[in-house]
Design an enzyme around this catalytic site. Structure first.
Site, PDB file in Angstrom:
ATOM      1  N   CYS A  44       0.829  -1.226   0.000  1.00 14.88           N
ATOM      2  CA  CYS A  44       0.000   0.000   0.000  1.00 14.88           C
ATOM      3  C   CYS A  44       0.853   1.261   0.000  1.00 14.88           C
ATOM      4  O   CYS A  44       0.310   2.361  -0.026  1.00 14.88           O
ATOM      5  CB  CYS A  44      -0.954   0.003   1.186  1.00 14.88           C
ATOM      6  SG  CYS A  44      -0.119   0.075   2.790  1.00 14.88           S
ATOM      7  N   CYS A  49       8.172   4.391  10.326  1.00 22.77           N
ATOM      8  CA  CYS A  49       9.490   4.412  10.940  1.00 22.77           C
ATOM      9  C   CYS A  49       9.790   3.053  11.553  1.00 22.77           C
ATOM     10  O   CYS A  49       8.891   2.286  11.900  1.00 22.77           O
ATOM     11  CB  CYS A  49       9.564   5.504  12.003  1.00 22.77           C
ATOM     12  SG  CYS A  49       8.424   5.261  13.376  1.00 22.77           S
ATOM     13  N   HIS A  59       2.013  -0.961  11.535  1.00 21.05           N
ATOM     14  CA  HIS A  59       1.299  -1.061  10.256  1.00 21.05           C
ATOM     15  C   HIS A  59       1.237  -2.520   9.790  1.00 21.05           C
ATOM     16  O   HIS A  59       0.184  -2.986   9.326  1.00 21.05           O
ATOM     17  CB  HIS A  59       2.002  -0.204   9.206  1.00 21.05           C
ATOM     18  CG  HIS A  59       1.423  -0.332   7.829  1.00 21.05           C
ATOM     19  ND1 HIS A  59       0.238   0.254   7.463  1.00 21.05           N
ATOM     20  CD2 HIS A  59       1.868  -1.005   6.726  1.00 21.05           C
ATOM     21  CE1 HIS A  59      -0.033  -0.035   6.200  1.00 21.05           C
ATOM     22  NE2 HIS A  59       0.950  -0.809   5.729  1.00 21.05           N
ATOM     23  N   CYS A 153      -5.978  33.701 -23.662  1.00 23.09           N
ATOM     24  CA  CYS A 153      -7.235  34.415 -23.464  1.00 23.09           C
ATOM     25  C   CYS A 153      -7.720  34.909 -24.824  1.00 23.09           C
ATOM     26  O   CYS A 153      -7.032  34.772 -25.839  1.00 23.09           O
ATOM     27  CB  CYS A 153      -7.063  35.589 -22.497  1.00 23.09           C
ATOM     28  SG  CYS A 153      -6.029  36.919 -23.140  1.00 23.09           S
ATOM     29  N   HIS A 212       1.222  52.867 -22.221  1.00 25.20           N
ATOM     30  CA  HIS A 212       0.885  52.668 -23.629  1.00 25.20           C
ATOM     31  C   HIS A 212      -0.474  51.995 -23.768  1.00 25.20           C
ATOM     32  O   HIS A 212      -1.293  52.385 -24.622  1.00 25.20           O
ATOM     33  CB  HIS A 212       1.976  51.822 -24.295  1.00 25.20           C
ATOM     34  CG  HIS A 212       1.625  51.389 -25.691  1.00 25.20           C
ATOM     35  ND1 HIS A 212       1.644  52.249 -26.771  1.00 25.20           N
ATOM     36  CD2 HIS A 212       1.232  50.172 -26.181  1.00 25.20           C
ATOM     37  CE1 HIS A 212       1.278  51.587 -27.873  1.00 25.20           C
ATOM     38  NE2 HIS A 212       1.031  50.337 -27.536  1.00 25.20           N
ATOM     39  N   CYS A 311       4.113  29.504   4.149  1.00 21.00           N
ATOM     40  CA  CYS A 311       4.436  30.182   5.403  1.00 21.00           C
ATOM     41  C   CYS A 311       3.176  30.584   6.162  1.00 21.00           C
ATOM     42  O   CYS A 311       3.179  30.674   7.391  1.00 21.00           O
ATOM     43  CB  CYS A 311       5.316  31.391   5.141  1.00 21.00           C
ATOM     44  SG  CYS A 311       4.650  32.532   3.906  1.00 21.00           S
ATOM     45  N   HIS A 748       5.260  37.295   2.877  1.00 20.29           N
ATOM     46  CA  HIS A 748       5.728  36.248   3.779  1.00 20.29           C
ATOM     47  C   HIS A 748       5.094  36.408   5.158  1.00 20.29           C
ATOM     48  O   HIS A 748       4.922  37.518   5.652  1.00 20.29           O
ATOM     49  CB  HIS A 748       7.251  36.333   3.896  1.00 20.29           C
ATOM     50  CG  HIS A 748       7.868  35.189   4.637  1.00 20.29           C
ATOM     51  ND1 HIS A 748       7.703  33.882   4.250  1.00 20.29           N
ATOM     52  CD2 HIS A 748       8.656  35.159   5.738  1.00 20.29           C
ATOM     53  CE1 HIS A 748       8.373  33.086   5.079  1.00 20.29           C
ATOM     54  NE2 HIS A 748       8.951  33.846   5.995  1.00 20.29           N
TER      55      HIS A 748
END
Length: 794
Positions: A44, A49, A59, A153, A212, A311, A748
Site C-alpha cells: 500500500c 518508521c 502497520h 485568453c 501605452h 508560510c 511572507h
C-alpha cells in the site's frame, strides 16, 4: 532462505497517481534520513518508521502486509560559506537527489524474518524501481509550488496586428518613453516598446508599457528579454490583468522581424522573479550590530519547512500548537497512534503527528549536514519539518487551500477551526476550539419608540477595523516622480475595539411603531473566551485589488481589561420588539455592519454589498467580495433585494430531501439541515458552514418549514453558553502572526510567540520563520503591524 512473498499477486508497482510515502513516516516525522531509515510497505506504500516507535511494525500487524522496502539516506556534507550563500530556488531545482544524497535500500519481510531479501527475485525489481522513482508527497508539493495555471485568453487568441515593421535589436532598443534598455515589453499589436513595472530585486521600470495600454487599449505584450528559442516567454494581457500564453507567439514576433529561433533569454521570467521574491522575503534575522540571531532548540522550538508558499500555514500552526488547548488535545507521546486504515489521510493522525513534531523536541537540533567554516560564527538552523500530509488534508476540496498559491493566514485559521470542530472528539478529549468560543450580544433599538431586541451569536474570533488616518506629507520640489509611500497615524488597540463595539445606525422599519427612522445597533461581549483571536483589518481597495495599509496598532505586553465591552443585557423597563414571521424577518435582513462598511470602503455600491452578504450567509467581507467578483455581470446585480419574495419561495417550495440527506451523512440532524438550507438558498456547502457558525440553532423542528427565529446562546436542551461571563476579563498578548508584503496573497508570514526559554530561565518572544526558530528582536515594532493577535485570558 528465500522469501515466499516475492511473487504475491498483491505485489505491483505504484500507479502514476498513487501516493508513495517514502520520505517520512505517516504517523511521525522520523524519516529516511534517520539511522534506521524508513520502511515503505510494498503493498500500500505507507511509510513507517522502524526506530523505537516502530510505526512500520504497527502497520504490519494491522494490515498483515509482509514486505517492506527500507530506505536509508545520508546527505553529502556541504560547507557553509561566510557570508551565507543566498538560496537560489532555481539552483535547488536543478540539483538531483544523487547530487545531494547517498541512498541505501533493502527489502525486508516481516513474516519470514528476513532483513535482506534478494531485490532481483520475483516481482521485486519492478515494484522497488517504481517506489524509488515515484513522486513523493513532498516532491509533488515542491513541483506544484512554483507552477501557475497560465492559459491563453481571447485577446491573445484573436490578436489583430497592425502593419509590420522591423524592430531594433535588443541591444539598441529602449523604451519609447524613457531610456531604459531592460525590462522591455513589446506590444504585439503595434510593436511599441515600453518598460515594465519596477520589480523585485532592483529591476528598474517606469510602467510605460502600462501607460501605452492606457493610451491605445492595446492589451497583449511580451517581455523581450524572456524569449528563449522554445517560445515560452512572458506574455501579459493588460485587459485581463493576468499572465497569459500565446500559441502563435512565433508568428506574432516574426511579424515584427523577430526570429524566435535566434532569441536568447537574457532576463529572469516573472515566475523566476516570483520564486526569488518568495524565498527572499525576510524578517530581520540579525541583531542591530549585524550578528545573526542565535537559534533556539528543544521542546516547543521546532521549525516547519516552507513547502512552497506555505508560510501562512506554518505561522498559524506554530501559534495554535503553542497553546495548552491544542497541546492537551493532540500531543500524546505515550499513547499508541489512533487506528486508521490510511494514516496519511486521517486528520486526527496528522494533527497528532504535527503536535509531536512541534512539541516533543525530537526533531529540534542543528542541521548536521551543514558545517560552519572554522572562522565563522554561524550556527546552523534546523532542517525543519515538512507538514505535507496535513497541508494536503486541510486543502482537500477547498478552492484556495488546495492550491500552492500564497493564502490569507486568517482565512486559514477559520478554516482550521471548522475542520477541527467537525472532527470527532471522543471523551475525555474535548474540542480545542471551545477555548476560542464566546458569545456576542447584539442590541437593536428603534430610534423612534425605543423598543429593543437582543440577539446572541456564538463566535470564535473577532475582526476589528483599524481606523485609517494618513499623515500629512510636505511635497518637496526635488522629490522623484515615484509616489512616496503613505504614512499613517498610530492607533491603539482600545481605539480599534471602541470602533468595533460602537453604536451605529441601520435602516430598518420598526415592527412596533412602523417608523422608518431606523435603529441603533451595538454588539458587545456577553461572555469572554479563554483565548481571544483578533484579526486587524488594514486593507483598502485600490483598482479593485485589496491593498494592505501599514497602520501601526499599539498593543502593550501588559494585561488589559475588557470589562467595558461587556453587555449589560436587557434592562428593567425596556420594551421588547414583537416577534415576527419568517417572511417579515427575511424582508428586514440586517447586513453584517462591519463587513458592509469594509465592502463600501472598497468602493462597492451598497445594494451590491447587501446582496453579496445576503447570498453568502451574512458572514465576512472576503467571502462577500469573492461573490461580488463572480457576479459582476449579473443583469440584476444593481436591483434591490426582494427578500419577501425569497421568503415566500423558501416557505412554499420546501427543501430538497437529497440535500438534507447529504448533510445528515455529515452528522447534521434534519431540523438543523432544513434551517441551514433555507438560510442559504439550498446551497449545501454554505449550509454546512452556516450550521457550524450557528451551533446552538436547533433548526426546523416541523417538516412544514416553520423555523425558529431565536438566535440564543443557550439551546432548548440547556447547552451552556460558550465562554465565561465572570469579571474581570483581563487578557494578555501571547502570540502574533505577522505579514510582510503589500498583499495578503503575496509576501511572507511569520509567528512571534511569547515562551519560557529554559536556558534563560525567563519568558521571551521567539520568532518562528519557517524552519528558523530564534530569540526575537524588534518585537515591539512587529506587534504594531501584526495581522492576527492571540490573547490569553489571565
Amino acid at each position: 532462505m528465500t522469501c515466499k512473498h516475492v511473487d504475491s499477486a498483491e505485489l505491483r508497482a505504484p500507479a502514476p497517481a498513487q501516493s508513495v510515502y517514502r520520505e517520512d513516516c505517516t504517523q511521525c516525522f522520523d524519516s529516511i534520513d534517520d539511522p534506521t531509515g524508513l520502511n515503505v510497505c510494498l503493498y500500500c506504500f505507507n511509510g513507517g518508521c522502524c526506530s523505537d516507535r516502530d510505526h512500520a511494525g504497527i502497520h504490519h500487524r494491522s494490515t498483515k502486509h509482509p514486505l517492506v522496502l527500507n530506505i536509508q539516506r545520508s546527505r553529502k556534507r556541504t560547507k557553509r560559506d561566510e557570508p551565507p550563500q543566498k538560496i537560489s530556488k532555481l539552483a535547488i531545482a536543478a540539483e538531483t537527489e544523487e547530487d545531494r544524497f547517498d541512498t541505501r535500500t533493502e527489502v525486508r519481510c516481516y513474516e519470514c524474518g528476513l532483513d535482506a531479501v534478494d531485490k532481483t527475485s520475483g516481482k521485486l525489481p519492478a515494484v522497488v524501481d517504481g517506489v524509488l522513482k515515484a513522486n513523493t508527497f513532498a516532491k509533488q508539493a515542491e513541483v506544484q509550488a512554483w507552477e501557475q495555471e497560465i492559459t491563453p485568453c481571447e485577446h491573445t487568441l484573436c490578436l489583430e496586428q497592425e502593419l509590420p515593421r522591423q524592430i531594433e535589436s535588443q541591444d539598441l532598443g529602449h523604451c519609447s518613453m524613457c531610456d531604459l534598455k531592460e525590462n522591455l515589453w513589446l506590444c504585439l499589436q503595434c510593436g511599441n516598446l515600453g518598460c515594465g513595472r519596477q520589480q523585485f530585486g532592483g529591476v528598474g521600470g517606469n510602467s510605460h508599457g502600462l501607460k501605452h495600454t492606457e493610451l491605445t487599449s492595446h492589451a497583449v505584450a511580451v517581455k523581450l528579454g524572456s524569449i528563449p528559442p522554445d517560445g515560452t516567454a512572458d506574455i501579459y494581457c493588460y485587459a485581463c490583468n493576468e499572465e497569459r500564453t500565446d500559441p502563435e507567439l512565433a508568428s506574432h514576433l516574426a511579424h515584427w522581424g523577430i526570429n524566435i529561433a535566434e532569441r536568447e533569454k537574457t532576463e529572469k521570467s516573472l515566475t523566476e522573479m516570483q520564486i526569488e521574491q518568495n524565498l527572499k522575503w525576510e524578517f530581520s534575522m540579525t541583531t542591530e550590530d549585524g550578528k545573526e540571531l542565535k537559534p533556539i532548540f528543544g521542546e516547543g522550538f521546532t521549525g516547519l519547512k516552507n513547502l512552497g508558499n506555505s508560510c501562512y500555514l506554518a505561522s498559524v500552526l506554530q501559534c495554535l500548537f503553542s497553546m495548552p488547548t491544542f497541546a492537551t488535545r493532540f500531543y500524546h507521546p505515550q499513547d499508541p497512534p489512533p487506528p486508521a486504515v490510511n494514516p496519511a489521510e486521517d486528520l486526527e493522525t496528522q494533527l497528532r503527528k504535527v503536535a509531536d513534531g512541534l512539541l516533543s523536541g525530537r526533531y529540534s537540533y542543528p542541521d548536521t549536514d551543514v558545517i560552519a567554516s572554522e572562522d565563522s560564527p554561524y550556527i546552523p538552523h534546523q532542517k525543519g519539518l515538512a507538514p505535507a500530509m496535513l497541508k494536503h488534508l486541510i486543502g482537500r476540496g477547498h478552492e484556495e487551500f488546495s492550491t500552492m498559491r500564497q493564502q490569507d493566514a486568517f482565512e486559514l485559521l477559520l478554516h482550521l477551526f471548522k475542520l477541527v470542530s467537525r472532527s470527532p472528539h471522543t471523551a475525555p478529549a474535548q474540542d480545542p476550539i471551545r477555548a476560542f468560543r464566546f458569545v456576542m450580544e447584539q442590541r437593536l433599538q428603534c430610534i423612534s419608540c425605543n423598543a429593543v431586541r437582543y440577539r446572541s451569536d456564538e463566535q470564535d474570533n473577532i475582526s476589528i477595523p483599524v481606523p485609517v488616518r494618513r499623515k500629512l506629507r510636505v511635497i518637496n520640489s526635488d522629490e522623484s516622480e515615484e509616489k512616496p509611500k503613505d504614512e499613517f497615524v498610530p492607533v491603539t488597540l482600545k481605539e480599534c475595539l471602541d470602533t468595533f463595539t460602537g453604536a451605529e445606525e441601520v435602516e430598518l422599519t420598526c415592527p412596533a411603531c412602523n417608523s422608518k427612522a431606523g435603529f441603533t445597533k451595538r454588539s458587545l461581549f456577553k461572555t469572554f473566551p479563554e483565548i481571544l483571536a483578533i484579526n486587524a483589518r488594514r486593507f483598502e481597495l485600490v483598482n479593485w485589488v485589496p491593498t494592505k495599509l501599514d497602520v501601526p496598532v499599539i498593543v502593550d505586553d501588559e494585561p488589559f481589561n475588557l470589562d467595558v465591552y461587556m453587555s449589560s443585557g436587557q434592562q428593567d423597563g425596556e420594551q421588547l420588539l414583537p416577534e415576527e414571521t419568517e417572511s417579515a424577518v427575511a424582508s428586514q435582513f440586517t447586513p453584517n455592519q462591519g463587513a458592509l462598511e469594509q465592502l463600501e470602503a472598497m468602493g462597492f455600491p451598497r445594494v451590491r454589498c447587501e446582496k453579496a452578504l445576503h447570498a453568502t450567509g451574512n458572514g465576512d467581507a472576503d467571502t462577500a467580495m469573492d461573490w461580488l467578483f463572480a457576479h459582476m455581470e449579473d443583469p440584476d446585480i444593481d436591483s434591490p433585494l426582494d427578500l419577501k419574495a425569497q421568503a415566500t419561495s423558501n416557505t412554499s417550495s420546501g427543501i430538497d430531501s437529497e440535500s438534507v440527506e447529504m448533510m445528515a451523512a455529515m452528522g447534521i440532524n434534519g431540523p438543523q439541515a432544513r434551517k441551514a438550507l433555507k438560510e442559504t438558498g439550498g446551497d449545501v456547502s454554505r449550509a454546512v458552514d452556516w450550521v457550524f457558525s450557528h451551533p446552538d440553532e436547533q433548526g426546523d423542528v416541523e417538516d412544514d418549514g416553520n423555523a425558529q427565529s431565536d438566535h440564543t446562546a443557550t439551546s432548548s436542551a440547556g447547552k451552556p453558553m460558550a465562554g465565561n461571563a465572570d469579571l474581570p476579563a483581563k487578557f494578555r498578548l501571547q502570540s502574533i502572526v505577522c505579514h510582510k508584503g503589500t498583499s495578503i496573497h503575496a509576501g511572507h508570514y511569520v509567528a512571534f510567540i511569547r515562551k519560557y526559554i529554559p536556558d534563560e530561565g525567563s519568558e521571551s518572544w521567539v520568532l518562528y520563520n519557517d524552519e528558523k526558530v530564534v530569540k526575537a528582536v524588534g518585537v515591539e515594532e512587529m506587534k504594531k503591524f501584526a495581522y492576527v493577535y492571540f490573547f490569553n485570558r489571565v
